[in-house]
Structures are given as structure tokens and as C-alpha cells.
Design an enzyme around this catalytic site. Structure first.
Site, mmCIF file in Angstrom:
data_model
loop_
_atom_site.group_PDB
_atom_site.id
_atom_site.type_symbol
_atom_site.label_atom_id
_atom_site.label_comp_id
_atom_site.label_asym_id
_atom_site.label_seq_id
_atom_site.Cartn_x
_atom_site.Cartn_y
_atom_site.Cartn_z
ATOM 1 N N CYS A 2 -6.594 10.565 8.535
ATOM 2 C CA CYS A 2 -6.369 11.254 9.803
ATOM 3 C C CYS A 2 -5.103 12.096 9.777
ATOM 4 O O CYS A 2 -4.196 11.853 8.986
ATOM 5 C CB CYS A 2 -6.216 10.221 10.910
ATOM 6 S SG CYS A 2 -7.545 9.028 10.970
ATOM 7 N N ARG A 27 -6.546 16.808 4.084
ATOM 8 C CA ARG A 27 -6.441 15.348 3.976
ATOM 9 C C ARG A 27 -7.808 14.669 4.104
ATOM 10 O O ARG A 27 -7.926 13.486 3.813
ATOM 11 C CB ARG A 27 -5.494 14.823 5.056
ATOM 12 C CG ARG A 27 -4.087 15.369 4.909
ATOM 13 C CD ARG A 27 -3.218 14.929 6.062
ATOM 14 N NE ARG A 27 -3.063 13.500 6.081
ATOM 15 C CZ ARG A 27 -2.121 12.827 5.439
ATOM 16 N NH1 ARG A 27 -1.247 13.484 4.724
ATOM 17 N NH2 ARG A 27 -2.046 11.525 5.512
ATOM 18 N N TRP A 76 -10.501 10.576 10.497
ATOM 19 C CA TRP A 76 -11.293 10.092 9.361
ATOM 20 C C TRP A 76 -11.740 8.696 9.776
ATOM 21 O O TRP A 76 -10.920 7.781 9.894
ATOM 22 C CB TRP A 76 -10.406 10.060 8.115
ATOM 23 C CG TRP A 76 -11.110 9.793 6.829
ATOM 24 C CD1 TRP A 76 -11.802 10.700 6.074
ATOM 25 C CD2 TRP A 76 -11.157 8.558 6.107
ATOM 26 N NE1 TRP A 76 -12.278 10.101 4.937
ATOM 27 C CE2 TRP A 76 -11.901 8.784 4.928
ATOM 28 C CE3 TRP A 76 -10.653 7.275 6.336
ATOM 29 C CZ2 TRP A 76 -12.145 7.793 3.995
ATOM 30 C CZ3 TRP A 76 -10.897 6.279 5.411
ATOM 31 C CH2 TRP A 76 -11.638 6.551 4.243
ATOM 32 N N ASN A 100 -3.012 7.529 14.037
ATOM 33 C CA ASN A 100 -3.412 7.313 12.636
ATOM 34 C C ASN A 100 -3.178 5.845 12.304
ATOM 35 O O ASN A 100 -2.188 5.257 12.758
ATOM 36 C CB ASN A 100 -2.544 8.139 11.682
ATOM 37 C CG ASN A 100 -2.873 9.609 11.718
ATOM 38 O OD1 ASN A 100 -3.785 10.028 12.420
ATOM 39 N ND2 ASN A 100 -2.124 10.387 10.955
ATOM 40 N N GLY A 101 -4.039 5.278 11.459
ATOM 41 C CA GLY A 101 -3.840 3.881 11.045
ATOM 42 C C GLY A 101 -4.877 2.978 11.677
ATOM 43 O O GLY A 101 -5.920 3.436 12.153
ATOM 44 N N GLU A 481 -9.172 10.538 -16.812
ATOM 45 C CA GLU A 481 -8.754 11.458 -15.751
ATOM 46 C C GLU A 481 -9.719 12.659 -15.658
ATOM 47 O O GLU A 481 -10.045 13.112 -14.560
ATOM 48 C CB GLU A 481 -7.304 11.904 -16.005
ATOM 49 C CG GLU A 481 -6.766 13.006 -15.100
ATOM 50 C CD GLU A 481 -6.751 12.685 -13.612
ATOM 51 O OE1 GLU A 481 -7.031 11.542 -13.221
ATOM 52 O OE2 GLU A 481 -6.497 13.610 -12.820
ATOM 53 N N LYS A 485 -11.851 13.660 -12.320
ATOM 54 C CA LYS A 485 -11.837 14.999 -11.703
ATOM 55 C C LYS A 485 -13.262 15.488 -11.493
ATOM 56 O O LYS A 485 -13.594 15.991 -10.434
ATOM 57 C CB LYS A 485 -11.091 16.020 -12.573
ATOM 58 C CG LYS A 485 -9.591 15.946 -12.600
ATOM 59 C CD LYS A 485 -8.904 16.395 -11.328
ATOM 60 C CE LYS A 485 -8.704 15.247 -10.382
ATOM 61 N NZ LYS A 485 -7.580 14.378 -10.567
ATOM 62 N N GLU A 488 -15.142 13.471 -8.658
ATOM 63 C CA GLU A 488 -14.726 13.569 -7.262
ATOM 64 C C GLU A 488 -15.022 14.920 -6.630
ATOM 65 O O GLU A 488 -15.250 14.993 -5.433
ATOM 66 C CB GLU A 488 -13.274 13.128 -7.030
ATOM 67 C CG GLU A 488 -12.202 13.965 -7.624
ATOM 68 C CD GLU A 488 -10.809 13.405 -7.339
ATOM 69 O OE1 GLU A 488 -10.612 12.723 -6.330
ATOM 70 O OE2 GLU A 488 -9.913 13.652 -8.153
ATOM 71 N N HIS A 504 -20.329 0.048 -28.562
ATOM 72 C CA HIS A 504 -20.435 -1.276 -27.929
ATOM 73 C C HIS A 504 -21.181 -1.198 -26.591
ATOM 74 O O HIS A 504 -21.108 -2.117 -25.792
ATOM 75 C CB HIS A 504 -19.045 -1.880 -27.742
ATOM 76 C CG HIS A 504 -18.319 -2.090 -29.031
ATOM 77 N ND1 HIS A 504 -18.682 -3.052 -29.942
ATOM 78 C CD2 HIS A 504 -17.288 -1.418 -29.596
ATOM 79 C CE1 HIS A 504 -17.894 -2.994 -30.998
ATOM 80 N NE2 HIS A 504 -17.033 -1.998 -30.820
ATOM 81 N N LYS A 600 -6.867 12.822 1.151
ATOM 82 C CA LYS A 600 -5.755 13.151 0.261
ATOM 83 C C LYS A 600 -4.836 11.951 0.042
ATOM 84 O O LYS A 600 -4.463 11.647 -1.067
ATOM 85 C CB LYS A 600 -4.969 14.344 0.808
ATOM 86 C CG LYS A 600 -3.799 14.782 -0.073
ATOM 87 C CD LYS A 600 -4.275 15.244 -1.443
ATOM 88 C CE LYS A 600 -3.137 15.611 -2.366
ATOM 89 N NZ LYS A 600 -3.596 15.657 -3.776
HETATM 90 O O1 M6R Z 1 -0.836 9.863 -3.488
HETATM 91 P P1 M6R Z 1 -1.182 8.974 -4.645
HETATM 92 O O2 M6R Z 1 -0.792 9.569 -5.949
HETATM 93 O O3 M6R Z 1 -0.669 7.582 -4.474
HETATM 94 O O4 M6R Z 1 -2.763 8.892 -4.622
HETATM 95 C C1 M6R Z 1 -3.459 8.068 -5.504
HETATM 96 C C2 M6R Z 1 -4.929 8.385 -5.517
HETATM 97 O O5 M6R Z 1 -5.482 8.181 -4.251
HETATM 98 C C3 M6R Z 1 -5.193 9.844 -5.938
HETATM 99 O O6 M6R Z 1 -4.635 10.132 -7.176
HETATM 100 C C4 M6R Z 1 -6.710 10.114 -5.999
HETATM 101 O O7 M6R Z 1 -7.294 9.369 -7.025
HETATM 102 C C5 M6R Z 1 -6.966 11.606 -6.172
HETATM 103 N N1 M6R Z 1 -8.031 12.016 -5.307
HETATM 104 C C6 M6R Z 1 -7.322 11.976 -7.570
HETATM 105 O O8 M6R Z 1 -7.601 13.329 -7.713
#
Ligand code: M6R
Length: 605
Positions: A2, A27, A76, A100-101, A481, A485, A488, A504, A600
Site C-alpha cells: 500500500c 509498489r 494492496w 498501511n500495515g 537471480e 527476474k 517475476e 540429479h 516493491k
Molecule cells: O527491499 P528488499 O531488498 O528487502 O526486497 C527483497 C525482495 O522482496 C526483493 O528483492 C524481490 O525479490 C524483488 N522483487 C526481486 O526483483
């Protein structure tokens, strides 16, 4: 997650609130709304969908747009489905609230309200806050005291801004969810994230947990958790407005990949001198004797930040000479970790607000462990909670898919390894640090050299539904990684695996419909072994994209990167993986900067 905005001042509030909400779109959210204090009371417009839908709705409405005080929100969904009813603000005739929260005890507050004949109309926990304040207003408290009484009852994590029909100020509360106040002459801005208000001011007050604030256009009064008046420093944030805009790029993600050379340069240039000495003495506020004698480093992080930790582990171990554990925050918080005598706890987080990283940090502190963090967002919770923090100087990262934060985190991790090594009197860390200074221009070269090929390859491969990402040694976490990418933002299933582990299990997945991206630095024998794995894939009709500076005739396609020392390969080899994910997602027509279901910064568990 949010987003909150608020404004009180000399200008019309609506435009500022809407542009603030647009800045927070990155976000991730599912509904949006605003409330204004107008001549006829509180007027609210909210809707399921995007800020653009809210703007259309406002254009069709009879909203009095001359109001100079108001609040806004992007939601959100946590409690209750995404819908117009559940969207914020939540309001009564007298008060309107954005939050928020999560209010953990909202059921017991609801019971309290029900006993007084008051009931909720929505599925949200937030509505109970509005109803509670309203209840105290009806009991003849003024807005400030009604808000105080309400906040005293709340348990959980919250950033709240409330607007009243009868009072010309806003009330704020913060507990474990960020809230900042932007200051300018004759006007005050409120946001859950500085990027929403950086267009209007560079001066911010970051509220602390337990703080409550009374805010009007030229007066800010802050109260601590005992509700005693207190002072908080004003912090200057030098992010430029341009950095939080797309600047000609189609998406923030592409802009942020293109900025990686600059992000890494900014992160290292004032921290390494021409002799390779790491200049972190003033920033690392941990005792040097302790640092010299640490016997283990425990890195805790989530997502891309976790992979940055995993990628840097061999360098940290090589230069510090101590064992490094890299742990996922969401698991670590429920695990009784066996700390060593001189253990350093290292949290990595772009946002500095990730709940699953913050909690382990708090737990480590409780156990008396020395804590250090690597964070991009100034004054964020993780930065403030840790004993010491080294900031990545990547500038605001807006795209949900993290890119420039990753390479900047690597830069800090490498510097940290060299710094500890130099404290221990090791000469080789000076030479290595000098090499790090050359990395930004190599990153730029990689971007320029590979983008055209990657666009062509994206065109060839974007319709596949499954990918394997394989690597060995330092290239293995990059495979993880790279796969993250791709999944997501393109919604393609992608799995990262150590190439040697293929036989394996995952080799069963290989056929002509499952391409593999093999990340292989020419260092022998890892390169030859990776090429042997490519042979195994080929003999099962699998297609292969090789990312390497050395060619191979057995692969289908190659993304050739510049030559680089093995230790520094991650800075270079990650760039094509990020670009490939971007261009595939682009061809699939996805919402790249705001991928579905993602936020985010993940401030709730
Ligand atoms: O803000 P942070 O680095 O703590 O966030 C961690 C993960 O939520 C963040 O890296 C997430 O995996 C991203 N969407 C990756 O692209």
C-alpha cells in the site's frame, strides 16, 4: 504494498495527492482513493483498479477540487478482496483514514465497537480505525485526543493518516510501517515513501515507531509513544525528481539496468582511494577490534538481496577468512540459529523495510549480536535498527524487479570483504579494490555490447513456457537471480540450478520445449564442466543460450560479454540476464514495472 499520501498547504491538494499516488504505483496495488476536506465536509472518491481509473472517476464526479487539505491511498489487499468498498480511505461523516500495515487486534476493536452499536461495512481492518476515532469524537474529544485514544488501542503494524471534517490538521501514527513528513514553506507533505513527494521537497522527517504527529501547513508536532512532545531531525534526501521518472525509457526497469554503471560508481567512488584503500572507517560504526576478530558472518535477506548475499559469499570468505552463512529471512526468523562467539549479522535490503529481513535483525539484536546492514533507502527501518549501516548509493529503485540494487549491493559486499581484509593487514585486498574501481565502465560496455543480441534472442525465445538457468561456482547464484527476474516479470516458469546438479533430477525436464540459459565464466575447469553439461542438454534436444566471454560451437545462441576476472564476473554476467528477462516480458506485453501479485517492498509477513 500500500501507499499513503497526504497534503496540507497553500495549493489545491488534489493534483499533489494524485501525482503522489502515481509515484507510488510501482509498489504494487489493486485500488486507489482520496479524501478531501471541502466546504461541504469530507468528500471521498475511491475505486478498484488503477490511479488512472480514479482520475477518470474524479473527472466525472462533482468533487469540490478547491480543497487544500487531503489524503490518498493505493491499496494492496490483505483483509478483504480488492474492491471499491474495501479501497481506502475509510470514512465516517466526521473522519477519513488511510492505513498501511495490518491491525492485528481489529477483531477485539470491532467487538468493542459492536458493544456500542457500531459496526463495519467493509471487510477491512482499517475501517475499525475510522470508526474508533469517530466514536471518540462523538464522546466529545477533539480530533487530536480522539486520535490519541484510538492509537493507544491498536496492535500490529501501521502507518495511519487521518483527516477530520472539523479540524484543519492531519493526524499521523507510525508503528513498523514507514511514514515520512515532507517540509516546505507553508505546506506539508505526507507519504509512505519519499519518492511520492520528492518532486516538492528534499527535506523530510522520518517518523519513528510509536510516533504520533499533528501536522498542519506550517506546524508539525510530534509525540513519542508515551504521547509526550518530542523532536525528530529533518533529513535532506538528495534524490532528484528526474531519478524517480522514466526519463525517456519505456520502463523504469530498463532505465535502472542502464543506470547500473552509475549506481555502482556512486556506491564505490568516494569509498575507495587510488591506492585501493577502503574508506569505510566513518561509516562502519562497529569496533575495529571486533571486525578483525569476527569468526562468522551471517547474511540475512530476501529475494534479489538474498541472491546478492549468496553471490558475494565466496568473496567474503576469501578475503575475510571467516565462514559466511547466507540465510533467507522468512525462514531464519523461525529458526534457532547457532551464533558463534564473534558473529557479525549482516542484513541486506534495497527498501530497508522488508518485514522478513527486519524481524531476524531485531532477533539478532536481542541476542546481543552486532548488526550491520546494507540498505538503499535512507532512514528506512532496517538502516535505523542496525548498529551500523552502509548505504548503496543506487538512487531510487522504482521497478518492482530489482536490478541496480543488486549490483550496488554486490559493490558494498565486495568493499566490506576488502575492508575487513585490510584491517587484518592483508595486501591483496588493496589490489582487488583497485580492480573494483574499473567495474562501472565494464558494466556500461556490457550493456552496450549485448542489448542488440538480447533483443533478437528475446524475439526467438519469448513464447517458451519453461526455462532452466544453470551455472557453476560464482555463476550459480547468478542463474538463480536470472531465473527470478524472468519469472517475476514474464510469468514464465524458470528454475535456477547448479549445472552439476542437473543429472540429479532437473535433466528430466529437458526437451526441445525447455531452453537452458547457461552462465559460464571461462575459468577452468568450471567452464569445461559447464560445456559438458551443455552436451548433455544437446543430446536431449534442449536449446541452449550461453552467457560467456568464451564462445562454444555446441550451443544454439551466445550472449558474449566482455572479459572480466572470475571474482568480478557477477557484475558483468548479471546484466544480460536482467536484459533478457526485460525484453522477453516486453514482447509478452506484460506490465513490467508492476508485475502481477508483486509489491516493491514487502512490509508484511
Ligand atoms: O527491499 P528488499 O531488498 O528487502 O526486497 C527483497 C525482495 O522482496 C526483493 O528483492 C524481490 O525479490 C524483488 N522483487 C526481486 O526483483
Amino acid at each position: 504494498m500500500c501507499g499513503i499520501v497526504g497534503y496540507t498547504g497553500k495549493r489545491k491538494a488534489l493534483g499533489i495527492l494524485l501525482s503522489g499516488l502515481q509515484s507510488l504505483e510501482y509498489r504494487g496495488y489493486d485500488s486507489a482513493g482520496i479524501s478531501l476536506k471541502t466546504k461541504s465536509g469530507i468528500e471521498t472518491v475511491k475505486t478498484k483498479g488503477k490511479v488512472i481509473d480514479l482520475i477518470s472517476l474524479i473527472a466525472e464526479s462533482r468533487l469540490d477540487t478547491s480543497a487544500k487539505i487531503g489524503i490518498g491511498h493505493t491499496r494492496w489487499a490483505t483483509h478483504g478482496k480488492p474492491s471499491t468498498e474495501n479501497a481506502h480511505p475509510h470514512f465516517t461523516e466526521a473522519v477519513s483514514v488511510v492505513h498501511n500495515g495490518i491491525i492485528e487486534n481489529y477483531r477485539s476493536i470491532e467487538k468493542f465497537l459492536n458493544n456500542k452499536g457500531i459496526s463495519r461495512k467493509t471487510d477491512t481492518d482499517t475501517e475499525t480505525i475510522a470508526l474508533l476515532i469517530d466514536h471518540y469524537l462523538k464522546a466529545s474529544l477533539d480530533f487530536k485526543n480522539a486520535f490519541f485514544e484510538s492509537v493507544k488501542k491498536l496492535k500490529g503494524s501501521f502507518a495511519i493518516v487521518a483527516l477530520s471534517k472539523d479540524f484543519d490538521y492531519l493526524m499521523l501514527a507510525k508503528h513498523e510501517s514507514p511514514l515520512v513528513i515532507g517540509i516546505s514553506e507553508g505546506e506539508t507533505f505526507i507519504a509512505s515513501d519519499v519518492s511520492a513527494m520528492i518532486e516538492y521537497t528534499n527535506n523530510f522527517i522520518f517518523l519513528e515507531d510509536g510516533d504520533v504527529a499533528l501536522v498542519d501547513r506550517d506546524r508539525i508536532t510530534i509525540f513519542n509513544e508515551k504521547l509526550e512532545e518530542t523532536k525528530r531531525n529533518t533529513v535532506q534526501i538528495n534524490w532528484s525528481k528526474e531519478k524517480a521518472q522514466k526519463g525517456g525509457y519505456k520502463h523504469f526497469m530498463l532505465k535502472e539496468i542502464a543506470e547500473e554503471d552509475e549506481a555502482v560508481r556512486n556506491t564505490i567512488q568516494s569509498r575507495i582511494d587510488e591506492n585501493g584503500r577502503i574508506l569505510l572507517d566513518d561509516e562502519i560504526k562497529l569496533d575495529k577490534e571486533f571486525l578483525k576478530n569476527i569468526d562468522r558472518i551471517t547474511v540475512v535477506a530476501c529475494g534479489t538481496s538474498f541472491y546478492a548475499g549468496l553471490t558475494a559469499k565466496p568473496i567474503l570468505e576469501k578475503f575475510t577468512g571467516v565462514k559466511v552463512d547466507v540465510e533467507i529471512g522468512s525462514e531464519f526468523r523461525y529458526y534457532d540459529y547457532l551464533y558463534s562467539k564473534n558473529n557479525l549479522f549482516l542484513a541486506i535490503s534495497q527498501s530497508g523495510e522488508t518485514a522478513d529481513t527486519k524481524e531476524p535483525l531485531k532477533m539478532a539484536k536481542k541476542r546481543g549480536i552486532k548488526t550491520l546492514s546494507i540498505v538503499n533507502v535512507k532512514e528506512s527501518a532496517i538502516a535505523r535498527l542496525s548498529d551500523s549501516c552502509i548505504y548503496t548509493l543506487a538512487g531510487p529503485e522504482i521497478s518492482v524487479a530489482s536490478t541496480k540494487a543488486f549490483t550496488s549491493q554486490l559493490a558494498v559486499l565486495f568493499m566490506l570483504a576488502f575492508y575487513i581484509s585490510q584491517l587484518k593487514g592483508k595486501r591483496e585486498a588493496f589490489e582487488a579494490a583497485k580492480k573494483l574501481l574499473k567495474i562501472p565502465s565494464l558494466i556500461k560496455q556490457t550493456f552496450d555490447l549485448t542489448e542488440k543480441t538480447i533483443k533478437e534472442l528475446a524475439d526467438k525465445y519469448y513464447k517458451y513456457q519453461n526455462f532452466l538457468y544453470l551455472g557453476r561456482g560464482i555463476c550459480f547464484p547468478l542463474a538463480l537471480e536470472g531465473a527470478l527476474k524472468l519469472k517475476e516479470i514474464s510469468y514464465i516458469h524458470a528454475e535456477g540450478y547448479p549445472a552439476g546438479e542437473m543429472k540429479h533430477g532437473p535433466i528430466a525436464l529437458i526437451d526441445e520445449n525447455t531452453p537452458s540459459v547457461v552462465v559460464a565464466h571461462p575459468k577452468e575447469p568450471l567452464y569445461s564442466k559447464s560445456i559438458s553439461n551443455c552436451e548433455e542438454i544437446k543430446s536431449r534436444h534442449g536449446k541452449i543460450i550461453l552467457v560467456s566471454s568464451r564462445k562454444s560451437t555446441i550451443v544454439d545462441d551466445i550472449i558474449e560479454v566482455p572479459e572480466v576476472d572470475y571474482d568480478f564476473a557477477p557484475f558483468i554476467y548479471i546484466i544480460p540476464l536482467q536484459l533478457f528477462a526485460y525484453h522477453v516480458a516486453y514482447l509478452r506485453g506484460n506490465d513490467i514495472d508492476q508485475p502481477r501479485n508483486l509489491a516493491k517492498s514487502v512490509t508484511v509477513e
